[in-house]
Scaffold this motif. Structure first.
Motif, PDB file in Angstrom:
ATOM      1  N   LEU A  33       0.823  -1.203   0.000  1.00 15.25           N
ATOM      2  CA  LEU A  33       0.000   0.000   0.000  1.00 15.25           C
ATOM      3  C   LEU A  33       0.860   1.258   0.000  1.00 15.25           C
ATOM      4  CD1 LEU A  33      -2.377  -1.187   2.873  1.00 15.25           C
ATOM      5  CD2 LEU A  33      -2.700  -1.513   0.407  1.00 15.25           C
ATOM      6  N   PHE A  34       0.329   2.330  -0.567  1.00 16.44           N
ATOM      7  CA  PHE A  34       1.008   3.618  -0.543  1.00 16.44           C
ATOM      8  C   PHE A  34       0.278   4.540   0.422  1.00 16.44           C
ATOM      9  CE2 PHE A  34       2.357   1.977  -4.650  1.00 16.44           C
ATOM     10  CZ  PHE A  34       3.697   2.335  -4.671  1.00 16.44           C
ATOM     11  N   ASP A  35       1.049   5.279   1.240  1.00 18.94           N
ATOM     12  CA  ASP A  35       0.424   6.263   2.117  1.00 18.94           C
ATOM     13  C   ASP A  35       0.303   7.593   1.371  1.00 18.94           C
ATOM     14  OD1 ASP A  35       2.915   7.526   2.236  1.00 18.94           O
ATOM     15  OD2 ASP A  35       3.339   6.900   4.287  1.00 18.94           O
ATOM     16  N   GLU A  36      -0.138   8.637   2.057  1.00 21.69           N
ATOM     17  CA  GLU A  36      -0.365   9.939   1.412  1.00 21.69           C
ATOM     18  C   GLU A  36       0.925  10.564   0.879  1.00 21.69           C
ATOM     19  OE1 GLU A  36       0.224  10.342   5.771  1.00 21.69           O
ATOM     20  OE2 GLU A  36      -1.259   9.255   4.607  1.00 21.69           O
ATOM     21  N   ASP A  37       2.074  10.138   1.393  1.00 16.84           N
ATOM     22  CA  ASP A  37       3.366  10.636   0.909  1.00 16.84           C
ATOM     23  C   ASP A  37       3.967   9.731  -0.164  1.00 16.84           C
ATOM     24  OD1 ASP A  37       3.287  12.784   2.723  1.00 16.84           O
ATOM     25  OD2 ASP A  37       4.065  11.486   4.322  1.00 16.84           O
ATOM     26  N   MET A  38       3.169   8.793  -0.666  1.00 13.22           N
ATOM     27  CA  MET A  38       3.602   7.823  -1.679  1.00 13.22           C
ATOM     28  C   MET A  38       4.720   6.917  -1.162  1.00 13.22           C
ATOM     29  SD  MET A  38       1.460   8.123  -4.032  1.00 13.22           S
ATOM     30  CE  MET A  38       2.107   7.066  -5.289  1.00 13.22           C
ATOM     31  N   CYS A  39       4.717   6.681   0.134  1.00 14.90           N
ATOM     32  CA  CYS A  39       5.665   5.759   0.750  1.00 14.90           C
ATOM     33  C   CYS A  39       5.016   4.376   0.785  1.00 14.90           C
ATOM     34  CB  CYS A  39       6.006   6.230   2.158  1.00 14.90           C
ATOM     35  SG  CYS A  39       7.231   5.198   2.970  1.00 14.90           S
ATOM     36  N   LEU A  40       5.707   3.381   0.272  1.00 12.37           N
ATOM     37  CA  LEU A  40       5.170   2.032   0.207  1.00 12.37           C
ATOM     38  C   LEU A  40       5.158   1.380   1.586  1.00 12.37           C
ATOM     39  CD1 LEU A  40       4.271  -0.257  -1.819  1.00 12.37           C
ATOM     40  CD2 LEU A  40       6.604  -1.083  -1.603  1.00 12.37           C
ATOM     41  N   LYS A  41       4.052   0.751   1.915  1.00 15.43           N
ATOM     42  CA  LYS A  41       3.895   0.019   3.175  1.00 15.43           C
ATOM     43  C   LYS A  41       3.520  -1.424   2.857  1.00 15.43           C
ATOM     44  CE  LYS A  41       4.129   3.893   5.537  1.00 15.43           C
ATOM     45  NZ  LYS A  41       5.196   4.242   6.410  1.00 15.43           N
ATOM     46  N   ALA A  43       1.602  -4.661   3.966  1.00 17.97           N
ATOM     47  CA  ALA A  43       0.426  -4.884   4.807  1.00 17.97           C
ATOM     48  C   ALA A  43       0.063  -6.365   4.864  1.00 17.97           C
ATOM     49  CB  ALA A  43      -0.753  -4.084   4.250  1.00 17.97           C
TER      50      ALA A  43
END
Length: 189
Positions: free
Chosen positions: A20-28, A30
């Motif tokens: 998943l990508f957060d609002e800063d386009m950092c990949l997480k 999950a």
């Protein structure tokens, strides 16, 4: 995934739906629902993971370790190159059968840069010991990023032997990384 593995955890279901990508386009990464500590994984659990991205040793319920995530990552890279899901013309069971019994891998497009092709093929190697560790993959991807920034092309380390094909060059470079960083290898086992 480099961090996850450094903590002794195997994800066991690495696929795009679990990235998943957060609002800063950092990949997480999950969904650790079937993740486990490498020392305590239940190898006999009923088909953990998703067949299309699952390593052959997991499909066969053979002993496995963190390299099952590397195999899955190779398929994620392939999916990024092609924009399609692996084995989309097969059912998940057919795909699993073909991977285990025919050593089938998706076709890498001819337009894929050779160094990226070599990395993908290395990640989904039949033999887990031939697959790189995630810390090595990070180094390769960092070099790709640097190379793209310099001249817009993908290339491997400058210190590899000229004249070898990219897969052999990548294998050679990964081997040199391991020798040059023995503390990294020993802390990640």
């Amino acid at each position: 995934m480099e961090y996850v593995h450094s903590q002794g955890v195997i994800h066991r279901d690495l696929k795009p739906e679990n990235m998943l990508f957060d609002e800063d386009m950092c990949l997480k990464i999950a969904d650790f629902g079937i993740g486990c500590e490498e020392k305590h994984c239940d190898l006999l659990s009923e088909d953990p993971g998703t067949f299309r991205w699952m390593a052959p040793e997991m499909i066969k319920h053979k002993a496995y370790g963190r390299k099952v995530d590397v195999y899955s990552f190779g398929l994620v890279l392939w999916e990024m190159v092609t924009g399609t899901i692996p084995y989309e013309d097969m059912t998940p069971i057919q795909a699993a059968f073909a991977v285990v019994n025919k050593n089938l891998r998706p076709t890498i497009p001819l337009g894929c840069p050779s160094p990226l092709r070599a990395l993908i093929e290395q990640c989904w190697s039949l033999l887990p010991e031939k697959r790189p560790e995630f810390w090595q993959i990070v180094k390769v991807l960092e070099q790709f990023e640097s190379s793209l920034g310099k001249d817009g092309t993908l290339c491997l380390a400058q210190n590899v032997i000229a004249g070898q094909d990219h897969k052999k060059r990548l294998t050679n470079w990964l081997h040199k990384l391991t020798i040059a960083n023995p503390e990294l290898t020993s802390t990640r086992k």
